[in-house]
Design a protein around this motif. Structure first.
Motif, PDB file in Angstrom:
ATOM      1  N   SER A   1      34.723 -20.078  37.628  1.00  0.00           N
ATOM      2  CA  SER A   1      34.143 -19.014  36.799  1.00  0.00           C
ATOM      3  C   SER A   1      34.118 -19.395  35.320  1.00  0.00           C
ATOM      4  CB  SER A   1      34.956 -17.718  36.948  1.00  0.00           C
ATOM      5  OG  SER A   1      34.884 -17.205  38.255  1.00  0.00           O
TER       6      SER A   1
ATOM      7  N   SER B   1      28.948 -24.928  39.056  1.00  0.00           N
ATOM      8  CA  SER B   1      28.842 -24.803  40.507  1.00  0.00           C
ATOM      9  C   SER B   1      27.626 -23.976  40.926  1.00  0.00           C
ATOM     10  CB  SER B   1      30.113 -24.152  41.077  1.00  0.00           C
ATOM     11  OG  SER B   1      30.271 -22.836  40.572  1.00  0.00           O
TER      12      SER B   1
ATOM     13  N   ASP C   1      33.502 -19.727  44.956  1.00  0.00           N
ATOM     14  CA  ASP C   1      33.501 -20.477  43.709  1.00  0.00           C
ATOM     15  C   ASP C   1      34.282 -19.756  42.615  1.00  0.00           C
ATOM     16  OD1 ASP C   1      31.406 -22.712  44.240  1.00  0.00           O
ATOM     17  OD2 ASP C   1      30.462 -20.885  45.001  1.00  0.00           O
TER      18      ASP C   1
ATOM     19  N   SER D   1      27.562 -21.235  35.659  1.00  0.00           N
ATOM     20  CA  SER D   1      28.618 -22.228  35.804  1.00  0.00           C
ATOM     21  C   SER D   1      28.035 -23.457  36.493  1.00  0.00           C
ATOM     22  CB  SER D   1      29.777 -21.663  36.624  1.00  0.00           C
ATOM     23  OG  SER D   1      29.381 -21.463  37.965  1.00  0.00           O
TER      24      SER D   1
ATOM     25  N   HIS E   1      29.820 -17.096  38.033  1.00  0.00           N
ATOM     26  CA  HIS E   1      29.931 -18.033  39.148  1.00  0.00           C
ATOM     27  C   HIS E   1      29.024 -17.552  40.275  1.00  0.00           C
ATOM     28  CE1 HIS E   1      32.752 -14.825  40.146  1.00  0.00           C
ATOM     29  NE2 HIS E   1      32.768 -15.237  41.397  1.00  0.00           N
TER      30      HIS E   1
ATOM     31  N   GLN F   1      36.178 -23.635  33.551  1.00  0.00           N
ATOM     32  CA  GLN F   1      35.319 -24.028  34.667  1.00  0.00           C
ATOM     33  C   GLN F   1      35.844 -25.261  35.406  1.00  0.00           C
ATOM     34  OE1 GLN F   1      30.947 -23.789  33.744  1.00  0.00           O
ATOM     35  NE2 GLN F   1      31.705 -23.636  31.644  1.00  0.00           N
TER      36      GLN F   1
END
Length: 776
Positions: free
Chosen positions: A649, A596, A645, A594, A570, A636
């Motif tokens: 992960s 994000s 975030d 990930s 992450h 996730q």
């Protein structure tokens, strides 16, 4: 009278080999053409400057042939890629479609021996296969080498119809894998070879466990029945080649046939045909893997020489075999096993006779010949051996001399066992027990030399170590083959100096030589970085920490120069802040991030270095070298918040060698409970691993719901010493010590007090005094 070696085909064979390797490694076609053009220029100069019939014209002819082979080998490899013989060809639309599809039906044929692997407490068999077709009813033809993982073993020659997800391995588009396939239909191998193999297995099944696997390995190369301890003993003692079908096996078959034909007035052509038939039969029995086909080359050369009434020459036979293999099985061009086979034969054929003649002045010719073969082979193979298993078996030459007389006895009695196993079981059983008697001394020699003091000397497998090993090998061969004795002294002195420099430095360069490891949680301060061994100098790396110096030092400590897969769980600085330093230190082939993390700083750095980046989907399973990874479903799904975030992960389970680990990233309690619910929804009662990398550096924010589903002996925590966050929290340590699956507990260790945490065979092997001493 000494007959000189005919070395005219060495350059053409080498050119074909280099061309195949260049194409396979993705070298642009114009680079291969440049190699061919350079050879053509050299050939033209030599030919035009040479007189007719002179030695120079022969050299020019060899150079022109080499040029032609560069071109034809490149075309052959591209043809294989087009037809699907080698994964990675851009025009193979059928295989590309198969890889891009979800679960597909595949028709495969097992082409080699399987390898058992423990994956999260369950055994999986990695089976080498040839993919014949895919789709319902085999509607799409394909021809490619692949590996499938299945719950049940499969024998060579079996035809299987399986359903699974075909994938290319990250960082190596030439490797096709299908994990956890479902077997829909299987057809046992039939025919004479299958019957002989079944009879041999039945006859040897009653042998003592100490020799059963060794007998099978020495005759067929199948080491699955050997214990791990015995495999290690054979490797340490330098006798592992006896359990891999090699040129020595075919030489024994050839000599046995010629001996049976001697003195009976059998015409040369019939003797040649008998040798070829015996070699072909043995090849069919043990399998037609490329390395075995190479080993059979000399036997077929002898057969052809007998038919033509000419003298068999080992060097031309080997070169022709290399050229043929580069066109038929070009993928062997980049396999270290094939290189070892060629190098060993070259040393035995060229260097060993020179050594034997020198040494015959001070010992009996028979003893000189017996010593020269293992000495020449071990010296020549030294640079390749340190890559495979960094170190030197001190007693390997003595072990080989002692074990040499027993291989022919095993081959003869084993041959009788094979030929009578199906039709005369009683005689086959007797022969099998005689074969075991012949193999027993080999087992005892391997065990004794492996257990002897100083049996294994560590040697670095990085670039300086390989260069040092190469220098020692070259100098040693020159010294032992030299005509003038005065050369021995400086050559031996130089080799000794290099050895004295390389051996003490090895443990400081690569920690693995001091303490074997499969997974390491590196001490990178307040951050996460896990290194998972995929090969001798390759590893899957999960996160990088935030300290560039610490990340680089971690890779250097464990000799990692290539990362086929980098996983950034992450986009937090303490997990991906040192990604640039990692890319500076090692070649990164592919990266996972990930969702994000897309468009984040680490993502931008990866893209700037042209590293392929992807967001792995839930349930994705891949193999990278020796590492198996699975992305857990729902890991996730968390929504990033202002604080970070963590809940987005990537969570993976991984297995390599005999170690399995659950890596939880920085999941917070809500996402941990969501993960637990997702697993239970799939019928998972417990995640069985050897170790769990505790979420969020062992913070107090943990979910007992997830903890009670974890079945692990070790809990690994990565945190910085004297950090300001109170990591690891005493409550988390207590929970992992007492509240895991079925009320069991794990031994908790942390980088804050132990430094690097090394896992080997499922156990933390370093800093035992740190266990239980991590709570604040």
């Amino acid at each position: 009278m000494n007959v000189p070696h005919d070395a005219r085909l060495i350059v053409p064979a080498g050119a074909a080999w280099v061309a195949a390797a260049l194409v396979l490694t993705g070298t642009p076609w114009w680079h291969v053409a440049a190699v061919g053009g350079a050879v053509a220029c050299v050939a033209a100069v030599v030919v035009f400057s040479a007189k007719q019939g002179s030695r120079s014209s022969h050299v020019g002819a060899a150079a022109m042939l080499a040029c032609a082979l560069v071109a034809t080998t490149g075309l052959a490899v591209h043809a294989h890629q087009y037809l699907g013989g080698l994964p990675g060809g851009e025009t193979r639309l059928s295989l590309d479609a198969a890889v891009n599809a979800d679960a597909i039906e595949m028709d495969v044929t097992v082409v080699g021996e399987s390898r058992a692997m423990a994956v999260y407490g369950e055994t999986r068999f990695l089976v080498p296969v040839t993919l014949r077709a895919w789709g319902e009813g085999g509607q799409f033809p394909a021809h490619a080498s692949a590996t499938i993982a299945m719950a049940e073993d499969a024998g060579r020659g079996e035809r299987l119809r399986v359903v699974g997800d075909l994938q290319r391995s990250p960082g190596d588009n030439r490797s096709l894998m299908a994990w956890d396939v479902e077997v829909v239909e299987r057809q046992r191998a039939t025919g004479v070879v299958a019957a002989l193999s079944d009879g041999f297995m039945r006859a040897t099944e009653t042998l003592s466990p100490d020799v059963k696997g060794l007998v099978r390995g020495m005759l067929t190369g199948d080491t699955r029945s050997m214990s791990e301890a015995q495999v290690d003993d054979m490797r340490t003692s330098g006798l592992a080649h006896l359990t891999a079908v090699s040129g020595a096996h075919f030489a024994i078959v050839t000599m046995l046939v010629l001996h049976l034909c001697a003195g009976r007035g059998v015409p040369r052509s019939v003797r040649g045909a008998a040798v070829a038939l015996a070699a072909a039969g043995f090849l069919a029995f043990v399998g037609t893997q490329p390395s075995v086909v190479r080993a059979s080359g000399l036997a077929f050369a002898v057969a052809l020489a007998l038919v033509l009434g000419r003298r068999a020459r080992a060097v031309p036979a080997m070169c022709v075999t290399v050229v043929v293999l580069m066109h038929v099985f070009p993928q062997v061009a980049t396999e270290i096993g094939f290189a070892m086979s060629v190098v060993a034969v070259t040393a035995i054929v060229i260097a060993a006779p020179l050594m034997a003649r020198r040494w015959a002045r001070v010992m009996s010719p028979r003893m000189a010949s017996a010593l020269s073969i293992p000495v020449a082979a071990q010296l020549a193979l030294l640079p390749l051996l340190v890559v495979l298993n960094p170190g030197i078996g001190v007693y390997s030459v003595l072990a080989n001399v002692a074990a040499a007389p027993f291989l022919p006895l095993v081959m003869i009695t084993g041959g009788v066992t094979v030929l009578t196993g199906t039709w005369v079981p009683a005689l086959s059983s007797i022969a099998a027990h005689l074969c075991a008697l012949a193999a027993t001394p080999v087992a005892r020699i391997a065990a004794a030399t492996a257990d002897a003091p100083g049996a294994w000397v560590p040697w670095s497998d990085d670039l300086p170590g390989i260069v040092g090993a190469t220098f020692v090998a070259v100098v040693g061969l020159v010294a032992l083959c030299a005509r003038r004795r005065w050369i021995w002294v400086p050559a031996a002195a130089v080799a000794s100096i290099v050895a004295l420099v390389c051996v003490p430095v090895a443990p400081t360069i690569v920690v693995a030589e001091d303490a074997d490891w499969e997974v390491v949680v590196c001490d990178v301060g307040q951050g996460d970085m896990m290194v998972v061994r995929a090969g001798s100098d390759t590893a899957v790396v999960i996160d990088t920490g935030q300290d560039p110096v610490a990340a680089r030092d971690c890779l250097r400590r464990y000799g990692i120069t290539e990362i086929p897969l980098l996983v950034l769980t992450h986009p937090d600085h303490d997990h991906d802040g040192a990604v640039g330093a990692v890319m500076d230190e090692a070649l990164v082939r592919q990266a996972w991030i990930s969702e994000s993390g897309v468009e984040g700083k680490a993502y931008a750095e990866l893209v700037a270095r042209s590293v392929p980046v992807m967001v792995p989907g839930d349930g994705l399973e891949v193999q990278v070298g020796a590492v198996f990874l699975e992305v857990l479903p729902g890991s996730q799904d968390g929504t990033p918040v202002a604080e970070g975030d963590n809940d987005a992960s990537i969570v993976v389970t991984l297995a390599t060698g005999k170690s399995a680990v659950l890596a939880l990233g920085d999941l917070e309690p809500p996402s941990q409970e969501r993960l637990a619910a997702s697993l239970r929804g799939q019928g998972v009662e417990a995640v069985q691993v050897d170790a769990v990398k505790v979420a969020h550096h062992g913070s107090a924010h943990q979910s007992e719901v997830l903890a009670t589903m974890i079945d692990a002996r070790w809990a690994l925590i990565s945190a910085g010493a004297d950090n300001d966050y109170g990591h690891p929290a005493a409550s988390t340590v207590a929970m992992y010590q007492t509240q895991l699956f079925q009320g069991a507990g794990a031994t908790v260790v942390s980088t804050t007090t132990c430094g690097d945490l090394m896992l080997w065979h499922g156990e933390v092997v370093n800093a035992p005094e740190c266990h239980m001493s991590v709570a604040r």
